[in-house]
Structures are given as structure tokens and as C-alpha cells.
Design an enzyme around this catalytic site. Structure first.
Site, short mmCIF file in Angstrom:
data_model
loop_
_atom_site.label_atom_id
_atom_site.label_comp_id
_atom_site.label_asym_id
_atom_site.label_seq_id
_atom_site.Cartn_x
_atom_site.Cartn_y
_atom_site.Cartn_z
N TYR A 176 -11.32 3.10 13.82
CA TYR A 176 -10.13 2.57 13.14
C TYR A 176 -9.42 1.53 14.00
CZ TYR A 176 -5.34 2.70 11.21
OH TYR A 176 -4.11 2.36 10.69
N1 LIG Z 1 0.59 5.77 7.65
C1 LIG Z 1 0.58 5.46 8.95
O1 LIG Z 1 0.98 6.27 9.82
C2 LIG Z 1 0.11 4.11 9.39
C3 LIG Z 1 0.35 3.71 10.71
C4 LIG Z 1 -0.08 2.44 11.12
C5 LIG Z 1 -0.73 1.61 10.22
N2 LIG Z 1 -0.96 2.04 8.94
C6 LIG Z 1 -1.65 1.15 8.03
O2 LIG Z 1 -0.84 0.96 6.90
C7 LIG Z 1 -1.64 0.54 5.81
C8 LIG Z 1 -1.21 1.29 4.55
O3 LIG Z 1 -1.56 2.64 4.70
P1 LIG Z 1 -0.69 3.84 4.10
O4 LIG Z 1 -0.33 4.69 5.25
O5 LIG Z 1 0.35 3.32 3.19
O6 LIG Z 1 -1.83 4.65 3.30
P2 LIG Z 1 -2.17 4.85 1.76
O7 LIG Z 1 -0.96 5.37 1.04
O8 LIG Z 1 -3.40 5.67 1.75
O9 LIG Z 1 -2.46 3.39 1.23
C9 LIG Z 1 -3.68 2.73 1.45
C10 LIG Z 1 -3.78 1.63 0.41
O10 LIG Z 1 -4.96 0.87 0.65
C11 LIG Z 1 -5.65 0.71 -0.57
N3 LIG Z 1 -7.08 0.57 -0.32
C12 LIG Z 1 -7.87 1.39 0.41
N4 LIG Z 1 -9.13 0.96 0.40
C13 LIG Z 1 -9.14 -0.18 -0.36
C14 LIG Z 1 -10.16 -1.09 -0.74
N5 LIG Z 1 -11.44 -0.91 -0.38
N6 LIG Z 1 -9.82 -2.14 -1.51
C15 LIG Z 1 -8.54 -2.33 -1.91
N7 LIG Z 1 -7.54 -1.50 -1.57
C16 LIG Z 1 -7.85 -0.44 -0.80
C17 LIG Z 1 -5.34 1.99 -1.36
O11 LIG Z 1 -5.46 1.77 -2.76
P3 LIG Z 1 -6.68 2.25 -3.69
O12 LIG Z 1 -7.12 3.59 -3.21
O13 LIG Z 1 -6.08 2.24 -5.05
O14 LIG Z 1 -7.70 1.18 -3.51
C18 LIG Z 1 -3.88 2.19 -1.00
O15 LIG Z 1 -3.05 1.44 -1.86
C19 LIG Z 1 -3.09 0.77 6.23
O16 LIG Z 1 -3.69 -0.45 6.59
C20 LIG Z 1 -2.94 1.66 7.46
O17 LIG Z 1 -4.03 1.51 8.33
C21 LIG Z 1 -0.55 3.26 8.50
#
Ligand SMILES: NC(=O)c1ccc[n+]([C@@H]2O[C@H](COP(=O)([O-])OP(=O)(O)OC[C@H]3O[C@@H](n4cnc5c(N)ncnc54)[C@H](OP(=O)(O)O)[C@@H]3O)[C@@H](O)[C@H]2O)c1
Length: 286
Positions: A176
Site C-alpha cells: 500500500y
Molecule cells: N481511511 C484512512 O484512514 C485513510 C488514511 C490515509 C489515506 N487514505 C486514503 O483515502 C482514500 C479514500 O479512502 P477511504 O478511507 O475514504 O475509503 P473508502 O470509503 O473505502 O473509499 C474508497 C473509494 O475508492 C473507490 N474505489 C476503490 N477502488 C476503485 C477502482 N478500482 N476504481 C474506482 N474507484 C475505486 C471506492 O468506490 P467503489 O467501490 O464504488 O469503486 C470508494 O469510493 C484512499 O485512497 C485511501 O488510501 C485513507
């Protein structure tokens, strides 16, 4: 070149805008948010629409995108796309440029986190491949499709939602964090090449946010920011266009990794022993 359009002036302009309570620069602009069907991306879509932007919502699940689009109303358009499918990304770029002209702001937020130790990963090379596909190759392909029109109009800003892990280099996140680091570095270099066309990049090195992504990890229960708090920081990055946004802990980790790399390895190896792989990472749901 308009001197006010120089990236160097972004910080003083942002302060002036706040002091004078000027409207958000997002008003009337087009903002593309990937991963808008849940978590940080969904909250960001609502927040930028509230500031008067037209939001282009991208994710795979059309039904969830439609739920978000309906809640926003006329100021949103939904596009279902799997960002790991290169042809689909190219078609998406073509369609959006035809329907909206240049995209002014791009938020590369869609992603997938994998927390799994090396010991549990020897027969899982696909974890590395799928991390790179969604966290690096997809957003880079999308950005490369949209940047020419940004350069042409001499304005554009790209926010990448990466992680403080790019600074800390936390154990169990090798696939990741490597993929997010690739995006972070790629964008930093691209931004140097687009500097004089006023096309800029921000790498947002978030720590923990409570979203569906973090839910499977028992150790994270009840900790971290809300998606709304994270979205507020994304909006501020869109408005102010800083190079990076991060945390004090991430900055501390970055410094320690440079000045005392072996001590930093020992510290993180010790911490790692207290946090086992989750049931999900071990292949058990409970
Ligand atoms: N949560 C944390 O603690 C954290 C910390 C640091 C960074 N981040 C980053 O923040 C970002 C958002 O994550 P989140 O925490 O909000 O998680 P999340 O609620 O699981 O959201 C992930 C999003 O990415 C979309 N997605 C996943 N695979 C995809 C694909 N192949 N094509 C198009 N869309 C795709 C999903 O939509 P569909 O399933 O509908 O495609 C969903 O809308 C990510 O990049 C994550 O790495 C999160």
C-alpha cells in the site's frame, strides 16, 4: 504570464482571501473527485458542491454514486469507472472533456489499503499488483489525460489523497505505502514540469480516518478523524494549493527516517510486535 497565477503566490493569496472573506475559488469551477461513492471522497464531494463547484463523481458502484449525486442535485454528474481499467480511464477522460471542457481541480482519492505482514504475503503477489493498479497507475493515467487541458487553460490543481505512511514507512503496509509513495513522487516531479503553466499538485498525507476502508482493522476501532474532517482538509488544499498536507507525527517520522534510520527501524519493528495482523488479513472474517 499573469503574476497572480504563479504557484509561489498561493500562500499569501490564500491568507488574503480568508482575511477579506472572499468567496471560495472553487465556486463555478469543475472538480473531479474519484472514490466519491463512500468515505473521504463522498464527504469531499458534498463539501466542494457546497462551495459552488460542479462535482464530477467517479467510482465503480453506479448505485452508490447515484445516491451521492441525488443528494447534491444539479451540481453533480456521476461517472461509473474502474480506475484499474486503462481503456475505461481513457474513455472517461474523453467523455468528461467533451461534456465539461477542462477539469479545473482533480482529487485523486479512490484507493485501496492493504494491511498485511510480509510473512502472510509470500503467496500474494497480487496484493502488490492491485495496490499499484488502483493507487498509482489509475490516478496517473487519469491525471495524464486531464493535465494537457489544464496546461492549455493555464490553471489546474491536483490533490492526491495519499498517507502519512509515505513518511513513516509503517510495517505491514509495504504494498500500500509503496503505491502511494509512487503517486506522491510522480506528482511532485510532474508539478515541477507544469509549474510555469500554473498547474499544481498537493500530496495529502492523511493519518487515520474512520471509513469503510479502516473498518476491518480491529486496532483502529474508535480512533481517527471523521470523513467530514478529512474532507474539510481536502477542500482547504484545493483552495490554498499547498505542496503537501500532513501531520506532525508524519513529519517526525520523516525526519527520524533521515537522521537516524537504524534507530527508526528498531523503533518501528518494536511497535510492530504489539499490533498483529487483523483477522481479515489472516483470511478470517472474525
Ligand atoms: N481511511 C484512512 O484512514 C485513510 C488514511 C490515509 C489515506 N487514505 C486514503 O483515502 C482514500 C479514500 O479512502 P477511504 O478511507 O475514504 O475509503 P473508502 O470509503 O473505502 O473509499 C474508497 C473509494 O475508492 C473507490 N474505489 C476503490 N477502488 C476503485 C477502482 N478500482 N476504481 C474506482 N474507484 C475505486 C471506492 O468506490 P467503489 O467501490 O464504488 O469503486 C470508494 O469510493 C484512499 O485512497 C485511501 O488510501 C485513507
Amino acid at each position: 504570464m499573469n503574476p497572480l497565477a504563479t504557484p509561489l503566490l498561493q500562500a499569501p493569496l490564500a491568507v488574503t482571501r480568508r482575511v477579506l472573506r472572499r468567496p471560495s475559488p472553487l465556486a463555478g469551477r469543475t472538480v473531479l473527485v474519484t472514490g466519491a461513492s463512500s468515505g473521504i471522497g463522498e464527504a469531499t464531494a458534498y463539501a466542494v458542491a457546497e462551495r459552488g463547484a460542479h462535482v464530477l463523481l467517479v467510482a465503480r458502484r453506479a448505485d452508490e454514486l447515484e445516491r451521492v449525486r441525488t443528494r447534491i442535485g444539479d451540481r453533480a454528474t456521476a461517472y461509473s469507472c474502474d480506475l484499474t481499467d486503462g481503456d475505461a480511464v481513457d474513455a472517461l477522460v474523453e467523455q468528461m472533456l467533451a461534456e465539461h471542457g477542462a477539469v479545473d481541480y482533480l482529487v485523486n482519492n479512490a484507493g485501496r489499503s492493504i494491511r498485511r505482514s510480509l510473512a502472510l504475503s509470500y503467496d500474494r503477489f497480487h496484493d502488490v499488483e492491485r495496490s499499484m493498479a488502483v493507487n498509482f497507475l489509475g490516478p496517473v493515467r487519469l491525471t495524464m489525460g486531464l493535465v494537457p487541458a489544464m496546461r492549455e487553460q493555464r490553471f489546474g490543481h491536483v490533490v492526491n489523497v495519499v498517507t502519512w505512511g509515505v513518511q513513516v514507512k509503517a510495517p505491514k503496509f509495504s504494498a500500500y505505502i509503496a503505491s502511494k509513495t509512487a503517486l506522491d513522487t510522480w506528482s511532485r516531479i510532474a508539478g515541477r514540469e507544469t509549474f510555469f503553466e500554473n498547474v499544481t499538485f498537493t500530496n495529502m498525507r492523511f493519518s487515520l480516518v474512520q471509513t469503510p476502508m479502516t473498518a476491518p482493522t480491529e486496532a483502529y476501532a474508535g480512533r481517527g478523524a471523521t470523513p467530514q474532517q478529512a474532507a474539510a482538509r481536502v477542500v482547504r488544499a484545493l483552495e490554498d494549493r499547498p505542496l503537501t498536507v500532513g501531520t506532525a507525527a508524519g513529519a517526525f517520522g520523516e525526519v527520524i527516517n533521515v537522521v537516524a534510520p537504524r534507530a527508526s527501524d528498531a523503533l518501528l519493528a518494536t511497535i510492530d510486535r504489539f499490533f498483529a495482523d487483523s483477522a481479515a488479513a489472516r483470511g478470517r472474517s472474525s
